[in-house]
Design a protein around this motif. Structure first.
Motif, PDB file in Angstrom:
ATOM      1  N   GLY A 190      -4.925  -2.256  10.095  1.00  0.00           N
ATOM      2  CA  GLY A 190      -6.193  -2.688  10.682  1.00  0.00           C
ATOM      3  C   GLY A 190      -6.046  -3.240  12.086  1.00  0.00           C
ATOM      4  N   VAL A 191      -4.882  -3.800  12.383  1.00  0.00           N
ATOM      5  CA  VAL A 191      -4.635  -4.328  13.739  1.00  0.00           C
ATOM      6  C   VAL A 191      -4.786  -3.217  14.775  1.00  0.00           C
ATOM      7  CG1 VAL A 191      -2.864  -5.300  15.247  1.00  0.00           C
ATOM      8  CG2 VAL A 191      -3.129  -6.165  12.899  1.00  0.00           C
ATOM      9  N   PHE A 192      -4.458  -1.981  14.393  1.00  0.00           N
ATOM     10  CA  PHE A 192      -4.517  -0.842  15.316  1.00  0.00           C
ATOM     11  C   PHE A 192      -5.729   0.051  15.056  1.00  0.00           C
ATOM     12  CE2 PHE A 192      -0.092  -2.119  14.883  1.00  0.00           C
ATOM     13  CZ  PHE A 192       0.288  -2.256  16.218  1.00  0.00           C
ATOM     14  N   GLY A 193      -6.664  -0.434  14.266  1.00  0.00           N
ATOM     15  CA  GLY A 193      -7.870   0.334  13.993  1.00  0.00           C
ATOM     16  C   GLY A 193      -7.663   1.504  13.059  1.00  0.00           C
ATOM     17  N   ILE A 194      -6.587   1.468  12.268  1.00  0.00           N
ATOM     18  CA  ILE A 194      -6.284   2.544  11.314  1.00  0.00           C
ATOM     19  C   ILE A 194      -6.805   2.144   9.940  1.00  0.00           C
ATOM     20  CG2 ILE A 194      -4.443   3.881  10.220  1.00  0.00           C
ATOM     21  CD1 ILE A 194      -2.744   3.251  12.750  1.00  0.00           C
ATOM     22  N   VAL A 195      -7.569   3.021   9.323  1.00  0.00           N
ATOM     23  CA  VAL A 195      -8.210   2.738   8.036  1.00  0.00           C
ATOM     24  C   VAL A 195      -7.319   3.200   6.882  1.00  0.00           C
ATOM     25  CG1 VAL A 195     -10.209   3.243   6.560  1.00  0.00           C
ATOM     26  CG2 VAL A 195     -10.501   3.001   9.040  1.00  0.00           C
ATOM     27  N   VAL A 196      -7.188   2.361   5.873  1.00  0.00           N
ATOM     28  CA  VAL A 196      -6.534   2.774   4.627  1.00  0.00           C
ATOM     29  C   VAL A 196      -7.636   3.138   3.644  1.00  0.00           C
ATOM     30  CG1 VAL A 196      -5.026   2.096   2.723  1.00  0.00           C
ATOM     31  CG2 VAL A 196      -4.533   1.296   5.047  1.00  0.00           C
ATOM     32  N   HIS A 197      -7.822   4.441   3.424  1.00  0.00           N
ATOM     33  CA  HIS A 197      -8.904   4.885   2.538  1.00  0.00           C
ATOM     34  C   HIS A 197      -8.642   4.516   1.087  1.00  0.00           C
ATOM     35  CE1 HIS A 197     -11.392   6.890   5.399  1.00  0.00           C
ATOM     36  NE2 HIS A 197     -10.515   7.834   5.705  1.00  0.00           N
ATOM     37  N   ASP A 198      -7.402   4.645   0.652  1.00  0.00           N
ATOM     38  CA  ASP A 198      -7.133   4.415  -0.770  1.00  0.00           C
ATOM     39  C   ASP A 198      -5.633   4.312  -1.008  1.00  0.00           C
ATOM     40  OD1 ASP A 198      -7.649   4.067  -3.497  1.00  0.00           O
ATOM     41  OD2 ASP A 198      -8.992   5.801  -3.603  1.00  0.00           O
ATOM     42  N   HIS A 199      -5.311   3.824  -2.180  1.00  0.00           N
ATOM     43  CA  HIS A 199      -3.946   3.863  -2.688  1.00  0.00           C
ATOM     44  C   HIS A 199      -4.033   4.428  -4.094  1.00  0.00           C
ATOM     45  CE1 HIS A 199       0.080   1.579  -3.601  1.00  0.00           C
ATOM     46  NE2 HIS A 199       0.119   2.860  -3.948  1.00  0.00           N
ATOM     47  N   LEU A 200      -3.458   5.614  -4.290  1.00  0.00           N
ATOM     48  CA  LEU A 200      -3.473   6.285  -5.586  1.00  0.00           C
ATOM     49  C   LEU A 200      -2.159   6.037  -6.307  1.00  0.00           C
ATOM     50  CD1 LEU A 200      -4.935   9.751  -4.493  1.00  0.00           C
ATOM     51  CD2 LEU A 200      -6.180   7.858  -5.552  1.00  0.00           C
ATOM     52  N   ILE A 201      -2.250   5.653  -7.566  1.00  0.00           N
ATOM     53  CA  ILE A 201      -1.063   5.539  -8.407  1.00  0.00           C
ATOM     54  C   ILE A 201      -1.133   6.655  -9.439  1.00  0.00           C
ATOM     55  CG2 ILE A 201       0.281   4.111  -9.983  1.00  0.00           C
ATOM     56  CD1 ILE A 201      -0.822   1.658  -8.647  1.00  0.00           C
ATOM     57  N   ILE A 202      -0.111   7.485  -9.431  1.00  0.00           N
ATOM     58  CA  ILE A 202      -0.095   8.689 -10.255  1.00  0.00           C
ATOM     59  C   ILE A 202       0.696   8.434 -11.540  1.00  0.00           C
ATOM     60  CG2 ILE A 202       0.525  11.131 -10.321  1.00  0.00           C
ATOM     61  CD1 ILE A 202      -1.608  10.416  -8.229  1.00  0.00           C
ATOM     62  N   GLY A 203       0.035   8.622 -12.674  1.00  0.00           N
ATOM     63  CA  GLY A 203       0.694   8.555 -13.969  1.00  0.00           C
ATOM     64  C   GLY A 203       0.991   9.947 -14.476  1.00  0.00           C
ATOM     65  N   LYS A 204       1.377  10.045 -15.723  1.00  0.00           N
ATOM     66  CA  LYS A 204       1.749  11.353 -16.262  1.00  0.00           C
ATOM     67  C   LYS A 204       0.560  12.291 -16.337  1.00  0.00           C
ATOM     68  CE  LYS A 204       3.998  13.660 -20.149  1.00  0.00           C
ATOM     69  NZ  LYS A 204       4.681  13.500 -21.449  1.00  0.00           N
ATOM     70  N   SER A 205      -0.580  11.805 -16.819  1.00  0.00           N
ATOM     71  CA  SER A 205      -1.736  12.687 -16.986  1.00  0.00           C
ATOM     72  C   SER A 205      -3.002  12.144 -16.359  1.00  0.00           C
ATOM     73  CB  SER A 205      -1.975  12.948 -18.485  1.00  0.00           C
ATOM     74  OG  SER A 205      -2.162  11.729 -19.178  1.00  0.00           O
ATOM     75  N   THR A 206      -2.913  10.998 -15.724  1.00  0.00           N
ATOM     76  CA  THR A 206      -4.086  10.417 -15.076  1.00  0.00           C
ATOM     77  C   THR A 206      -3.631   9.622 -13.860  1.00  0.00           C
ATOM     78  OG1 THR A 206      -6.104   9.101 -15.443  1.00  0.00           O
ATOM     79  CG2 THR A 206      -4.053   8.286 -16.436  1.00  0.00           C
ATOM     80  N   ILE A 213      -0.387  -4.135  -5.636  1.00  0.00           N
ATOM     81  CA  ILE A 213      -1.606  -4.645  -5.001  1.00  0.00           C
ATOM     82  C   ILE A 213      -1.277  -5.396  -3.721  1.00  0.00           C
ATOM     83  CG2 ILE A 213      -3.575  -6.184  -5.313  1.00  0.00           C
ATOM     84  CD1 ILE A 213      -3.286  -5.585  -8.380  1.00  0.00           C
ATOM     85  N   ALA A 214      -0.249  -6.240  -3.780  1.00  0.00           N
ATOM     86  CA  ALA A 214       0.137  -7.017  -2.593  1.00  0.00           C
ATOM     87  C   ALA A 214       0.593  -6.106  -1.463  1.00  0.00           C
ATOM     88  CB  ALA A 214       1.246  -8.001  -2.965  1.00  0.00           C
ATOM     89  N   MET A 215       1.388  -5.090  -1.799  1.00  0.00           N
ATOM     90  CA  MET A 215       1.874  -4.162  -0.778  1.00  0.00           C
ATOM     91  C   MET A 215       0.716  -3.402  -0.140  1.00  0.00           C
ATOM     92  SD  MET A 215       2.460  -0.579  -0.662  1.00  0.00           S
ATOM     93  CE  MET A 215       2.951  -0.095  -2.319  1.00  0.00           C
ATOM     94  N   THR A 216      -0.263  -3.000  -0.944  1.00  0.00           N
ATOM     95  CA  THR A 216      -1.426  -2.286  -0.407  1.00  0.00           C
ATOM     96  C   THR A 216      -2.173  -3.139   0.600  1.00  0.00           C
ATOM     97  OG1 THR A 216      -1.662  -1.129  -2.526  1.00  0.00           O
ATOM     98  CG2 THR A 216      -3.550  -1.078  -1.035  1.00  0.00           C
ATOM     99  N   ARG A 217      -2.374  -4.391   0.269  1.00  0.00           N
ATOM    100  CA  ARG A 217      -3.095  -5.300   1.171  1.00  0.00           C
ATOM    101  C   ARG A 217      -2.308  -5.545   2.453  1.00  0.00           C
ATOM    102  NH1 ARG A 217      -4.913  -9.376  -3.764  1.00  0.00           N
ATOM    103  NH2 ARG A 217      -6.684  -8.103  -4.488  1.00  0.00           N
ATOM    104  N   GLN A 218      -0.983  -5.615   2.346  1.00  0.00           N
ATOM    105  CA  GLN A 218      -0.155  -5.804   3.547  1.00  0.00           C
ATOM    106  C   GLN A 218      -0.277  -4.613   4.491  1.00  0.00           C
ATOM    107  OE1 GLN A 218       3.787  -6.472   2.071  1.00  0.00           O
ATOM    108  NE2 GLN A 218       3.280  -8.441   1.115  1.00  0.00           N
ATOM    109  N   ILE A 219      -0.251  -3.399   3.922  1.00  0.00           N
ATOM    110  CA  ILE A 219      -0.368  -2.208   4.765  1.00  0.00           C
ATOM    111  C   ILE A 219      -1.758  -2.131   5.376  1.00  0.00           C
ATOM    112  CG2 ILE A 219      -0.413   0.322   4.736  1.00  0.00           C
ATOM    113  CD1 ILE A 219       1.815   0.254   2.669  1.00  0.00           C
ATOM    114  N   GLU A 220      -2.791  -2.468   4.588  1.00  0.00           N
ATOM    115  CA  GLU A 220      -4.164  -2.436   5.119  1.00  0.00           C
ATOM    116  C   GLU A 220      -4.303  -3.405   6.288  1.00  0.00           C
ATOM    117  OE1 GLU A 220      -8.676  -2.446   3.353  1.00  0.00           O
ATOM    118  OE2 GLU A 220      -7.325  -4.020   2.680  1.00  0.00           O
ATOM    119  N   GLN A 221      -3.735  -4.591   6.156  1.00  0.00           N
ATOM    120  CA  GLN A 221      -3.824  -5.578   7.233  1.00  0.00           C
ATOM    121  C   GLN A 221      -3.060  -5.122   8.472  1.00  0.00           C
ATOM    122  OE1 GLN A 221      -2.403  -9.211   5.481  1.00  0.00           O
ATOM    123  NE2 GLN A 221      -4.183  -9.441   4.125  1.00  0.00           N
ATOM    124  N   ALA A 222      -1.851  -4.584   8.273  1.00  0.00           N
ATOM    125  CA  ALA A 222      -1.040  -4.124   9.403  1.00  0.00           C
ATOM    126  C   ALA A 222      -1.718  -2.949  10.109  1.00  0.00           C
ATOM    127  CB  ALA A 222       0.349  -3.719   8.915  1.00  0.00           C
TER     128      ALA A 222
END
Length: 257
Positions: free
Chosen positions: A231-247, A220-229
């Motif tokens: 955002g400075v350049f107007g780049i949108v982070v649509h999502d962060h997907l975490i892939i498990g074995k079947s979901t 969660i912390a890493m996702t927020r850091q990337i979103e903030q970084a």
């Protein structure tokens, strides 16, 4: 000088023969012919596959079909079962690292090559359904691709999907590989590559080898850091997907950022 005893004439074997194939040829006799019961079994299994597809086949029979090509003159059912006992399921077998595969008795370079061809083919097919297409309207295809590429890995992998202004996928890049429960990610590298590609948006993806996609505090912390970084350049982070074995889990949908 004493000679190493051998149950077959190695000089009669092709120079390119895989060790597993060499042993199989010896068992098959001087002419290299399969015993009739092996030929009949392989023919029946191939016929069932062609008539009914892969869905009705258990994992060990699907593995046998792949192993037939690598080891043409040997009963491969015991090896298929050993592989499943070691790795768990078909997907984890074909995506296992060559080093791990070599630890299984009976696996030679020919077997590893066949598995890597199957793995690459599955990923190429899944990728063809998402590349150069709008991601937000091809979401299920994206999920399927991520599962194909990452769900069965034994270590964590972090990759970034770079999108243009129309949310079309323009690049899918592996940013880092890690251990069984950690992967180092540097937000500045993610954003730097986005600027190089002139990307307007990102989708972050990583896998949990444990099979449980529940995000950690570090995720969660890493996702927020990337979103903030970004955002400075107007780049949108649509999502962060975490892939498990079947979901999988969407951190955006789950309200984590």
């Amino acid at each position: 000088m004493s000679q190493r005893p051998s149950s077959f004439h190695e000089s009669a074997l092709p120079l390119f023969a895989d060790p597993d194939e060499a042993r199989a040829m010896a068992l098959a006799g001087p002419a290299g012919r399969q015993p009739s019961y092996l030929r009949d079994h392989r023919e029946r299994l191939r016929t069932r596959f062609m008539q009914g597809g892969a869905q009705p086949l258990p994992d060990y029979e699907l593995l046998e079909l792949v192993l037939f090509r690598a080891i043409p003159r040997q009963d491969v059912k015991p090896l298929a079962h050993r592989l499943l006992e070691t790795f768990g399921d078909f997907g984890r077998v074909v995506s296992a690292s060559p080093a791990r595969l070599r630890e299984v008795s009976g696996v030679g370079e020919a077997v590893i090559q066949e598995f890597k061809i199957v793995e690459a083919s599955a990923q190429r097919l899944a990728r063809s359904r998402v590349i150069n297409r709008p991601m937000l309207s091809s979401w299920q295809a994206l999920i399927d691709y991520c599962h194909t590429a990452m769900a069965h890995r034994e270590t964590e992998q972090f990759r970034t999907l770079y999108l243009d202004r129309k949310n079309v996928l323009i690049a899918d890049q592996e940013q880092a590989q890690g251990t069984i429960d950690h992967v180092p990610v540097y937000p500045r590298e993610v954003v730097k590559r986005a600027l190089e590609l002139n990307a307007s948006a990102l989708i972050l993806v990583h896998n949990h080898p444990s099979g449980d996609p529940t995000p950690s505090e570090a995720d969660i912390a890493m996702t927020r850091q990337i979103e903030q970084a970004a955002g400075v350049f107007g780049i949108v982070v649509h999502d962060h997907l975490i892939i498990g074995k079947s979901t999988e889990i969407s951190l955006r949908s789950a309200g984590y950022f």
